[in-house]
Design a protein around this motif. Structure first.
Motif, mmCIF file in Angstrom:
data_model
loop_
_atom_site.group_PDB
_atom_site.id
_atom_site.type_symbol
_atom_site.label_atom_id
_atom_site.label_comp_id
_atom_site.label_asym_id
_atom_site.label_seq_id
_atom_site.Cartn_x
_atom_site.Cartn_y
_atom_site.Cartn_z
ATOM 1 N N GLU A 89 -2.355 3.890 7.151
ATOM 2 C CA GLU A 89 -0.960 3.540 6.945
ATOM 3 C C GLU A 89 -0.814 2.630 5.722
ATOM 4 O O GLU A 89 0.062 2.825 4.883
ATOM 5 N N MET A 90 -1.694 1.628 5.604
ATOM 6 C CA MET A 90 -1.563 0.701 4.488
ATOM 7 C C MET A 90 -1.946 1.364 3.165
ATOM 8 O O MET A 90 -1.372 1.049 2.126
ATOM 9 N N VAL A 139 1.189 2.930 2.166
ATOM 10 C CA VAL A 139 2.177 1.934 1.730
ATOM 11 C C VAL A 139 1.869 1.497 0.286
ATOM 12 O O VAL A 139 2.760 1.427 -0.569
ATOM 13 N N LEU A 140 0.610 1.235 0.003
ATOM 14 C CA LEU A 140 0.222 0.799 -1.348
ATOM 15 C C LEU A 140 0.422 1.930 -2.358
ATOM 16 O O LEU A 140 0.904 1.712 -3.467
ATOM 17 N N ALA A 183 3.998 2.250 -3.078
ATOM 18 C CA ALA A 183 4.439 1.105 -3.890
ATOM 19 C C ALA A 183 4.124 1.360 -5.364
ATOM 20 O O ALA A 183 4.946 1.096 -6.247
ATOM 21 N N VAL A 184 2.931 1.886 -5.628
ATOM 22 C CA VAL A 184 2.549 2.203 -7.013
ATOM 23 C C VAL A 184 3.521 3.225 -7.596
ATOM 24 O O VAL A 184 4.017 3.070 -8.720
ATOM 25 N N LEU A 212 7.000 1.741 -8.220
ATOM 26 C CA LEU A 212 6.967 0.850 -9.384
ATOM 27 C C LEU A 212 6.821 1.640 -10.679
ATOM 28 O O LEU A 212 7.364 1.257 -11.715
ATOM 29 N N PHE A 265 3.537 -0.860 -16.210
ATOM 30 C CA PHE A 265 2.219 -1.367 -15.783
ATOM 31 C C PHE A 265 1.629 -0.547 -14.639
ATOM 32 O O PHE A 265 0.413 -0.442 -14.497
ATOM 33 N N LEU A 309 -2.110 3.176 -12.628
ATOM 34 C CA LEU A 309 -2.647 3.173 -11.261
ATOM 35 C C LEU A 309 -2.390 4.494 -10.545
ATOM 36 O O LEU A 309 -3.032 4.794 -9.537
#
Lengths: 536, 67
Positions: free
Chosen positions: A382-383, A386-387, A390-391, A394, A400, A404
């Motif tokens: 799950e995390m 989420v990460l 998020a990338v 963003l 920036f 990623l």
């Protein structure tokens, strides 16, 4: 209509070896006529080594399969005499677009570095790739080179005997035994040779399925790579659209783990998925559909006595980043010159330890990169998701975050840092050409550097004196003298000298740097030659 | 730049910052809050940039003491 992959290109023919009273011994037997096996065999044949390729099939790859070929393998293929037709036929692309949910989050341009004869990447169906290689085999045969492809020759049994290997081969006309001084197994990720020898193949299994479809359509999509994370037409999963020659498009759809593969492969299930992606009004024809899962793993060692493994047989990666066929061709590029020196008695058999060292280094780098891409594309917790999201969120707003985003990293050749064949770096030159590095190309007038290096040991001197030829331990090293005075692009200086005034490079037959110094030193260069062939 | 992660008080008006952090999460669902935190981590990490410091920060966040 017959597709190229439906025509037997190397139909079964009876070989006199099948009628011999005692098994015939060949110098090299290559198992598998895929890109890696063909690459190895062409390399051996060009060096005058007798080679027989055994393949259980008689046709090129069914379906497009591997479609992205990177610069370094194209340079290797050029040396093998089949790089240019591939580039002529292949599709070049530089623009990639990344979509997340319903929107495009950003686009990128590969901005390939100038001054290279070959492009960063081409897309080409594996069946064309193999067809051009088979054409090259036929060309070599016409020139009298000792190379043979035996179709529908399936290896049933393999034995390693210390100073040779033997295989029991099944054919439409019965079985026969064939011996080889060296057996090179290029029989793919499911390598029957590896299994018959009971060798481990360990690593990480990714619990996911991907539907892969080749679609023929006249669509307005540009020549770009489009990658979707979590698109509306494939919720929670990923998708890829990539162009190949002849109006064929590669579509990759992530399906998840709990699916019925046979059901999902049926056209009545595939077509609605594609319509959801491409739009209802796009007319298309399905050329090929497959479902794959993947693993990232490698053998503990790529050699068992006289049996040597290369390509997917030795190591397997996820498809993201096109590191399968591309790295396999670097395996055989690394292997063939070493084996030639050993057969000639010029180098000790222990030179092959460096094949293990260098190509395991390459395999580990590829496994790491492709595992990271896979973790980004298919988050496993799950995390992790989420990460990842998020990338992506963003990346739409802030530059920036774009580096990623990982939908596959460009396959680049690895540098053999720490290889026992390298001599200590004695030049204050650029990091990209330190010992162990593959030589970057450089424009030389109307020509380029790499074709001049060829497949023999070369002493490249830049604004430095040296003998035109050096004989050392059975190796003849020929000098290639260049000057920065004749370097309008300044790329020779930039890629090989950096801040240094002059440079002397010892370059291996696979065009990797073995040693470099600011000037010629007879003792040190001779020691570097001996080291590069495993004699120091 | 120092190559040592700052682990002593370094934010002027610490209470104000903490209140701002809570405000940013106010009214968000658990999923949206997790997403916000993830974006914040990435923004801050990029600002720091230094790989050594980032590794030290990961260790500090995991409540591991330095060596």
């Amino acid at each position: 209509m017959n597709k190229i992959f439906e025509i037997p290109l190397y139909a079964y023919e009876r070989s006199p070896d099948q009628d011999a009273d005692t098994p015939v011994r060949r110098k090299v037997v290559v198992v598998g006529a895929g890109p890696i096996g063909l690459g190895a065999a062409i390399d051996f044949a060009q060096q005058g080594i007798e080679v027989v390729i055994l393949d259980d099939n008689d046709k090129v790859s069914f379906g497009s399969r591997a479609v992205c070929y990177a610069k370094r393998p194209l340079e290797i293929l050029d040396r093998l005499g089949c790089g240019k037709p591939m580039v002529d036929k292949g599709v070049e692309w530089n623009i990639g677009k990344v979509f997340f949910d319903e929107r495009q989050v950003y686009q990128f341009d590969l901005l390939p570095e100038g001054g290279h004869e070959f492009p960063a990447f081409i897309n080409l169906q594996q069946y064309y790739f193999e067809e051009y290689m088979v054409n090259r085999v036929r060309e070599l045969q016409a020139e009298g080179a000792p190379i043979e492809i035996r179709g529908r020759n399936k290896v049933l049994k393999v034995e390693e005997h210390g100073d040779h290997a033997s295989v029991l081969v099944d054919t439409p006309e019965g079985q026969y035994t064939l011996e080889a001084d060296w057996l090179v197994a290029c029989d793919g990720a499911t390598s029957p040779i590896r299994a018959m020898m009971g060798l481990d193949f360990v690593g990480r299994i990714f619990e996911d399925n991907f539907l892969i479809a080749d679609v023929i359509m006249d669509a307005e999509f540009p020549t770009e790579r489009w990658f979707w994370f979590d698109p509306p037409f494939n919720k929670g999963q990923s998708a890829l659209l990539h162009k190949q020659p002849d109006g064929v498009w590669r579509i990759d759809l992530q399906l998840g783990w709990d699916i019925d593969k046979e059901e999902e492969k049926k056209p009545e299930n595939v077509i609605p998925r594609l319509k959801a992606m491409l739009g209802d009004d796009v007319q298309f024809e399905l050329e090929w559909v497959s479902i794959y899962t993947f693993q990232c793993r490698r053998m503990e060692t790529f050699r068992q006595g006289r049996v040597i493994f290369a390509g997917d047989a030795a190591h397997q990666v996820s498809p993201f980043g096109a590191r399968g066929a591309n790295s396999g061709l670097q395996d055989t590029d690394n292997l063939c010159w070493k084996l030639k020196l050993i057969m000639d008695g010029t180098a000790p058999e222990s030179l092959l330890d460096s094949y293990d060292y260098e190509r395991i280094h390459g395999a580990d780098e590829n496994i790491m990169n492709s595992s990271r891409s896979t973790d980004f594309i298919t988050p496993k917790s799950e995390m992790s998701r989420v990460l990842r999201d998020a990338v992506l969120d963003l990346s739409e707003v802030h530059a920036f975050a774009r580096p990623l985003v990982n939908s596959g990293r460009l396959s680049v050749p690895c540098t053999y840092d720490g290889s026992p064949l390298n001599s200590a770096d004695a030049l204050d030159g650029p990091a990209r050409t330190r010992p162990g590095s593959p030589c970057p190309d450089v424009p030389l007038g109307d020509d380029f550097l790499l074709p001049k290096l060829g497949d023999k040991f070369t002493l490249l001197t830049i604004d430095a004196d040296a003998p035109d030829e050096i004989e050392e331990s059975g190796i003849t090293v020929t000098r290639l003298a260049l000057s920065t005075k004749n370097d309008p692009s300044q790329m020779l200086k930039e890629r090989f000298l950096g801040g240094a005034e002059a440079g002397v490079y010892l370059i291996r037959p696979d065009q990797h740097v073995a040693a470099r110094r600011p000037s010629y030193d007879d003792n040190l260069i001779r020691a570097a030659i001996r080291r590069a062939i495993g004699k120091e | 730049m120092s190559d040592q992660l700052t682990l002593t008080p370094n934010i002027a008006g610490a209470d104000d910052f903490y209140a701002e952090l809570l405000t940013a999460h106010e009214g968000l669902s658990k999923a949206d809050s997790d997403a916000l935190n993830a974006r914040l981590v990435l923004v801050l990490a990029n600002h720091i940039g230094d790989r050594v410091i980032l590794s030290q920060a990961l260790a500090a966040a995991a409540l591991k003491s330095e060596e």
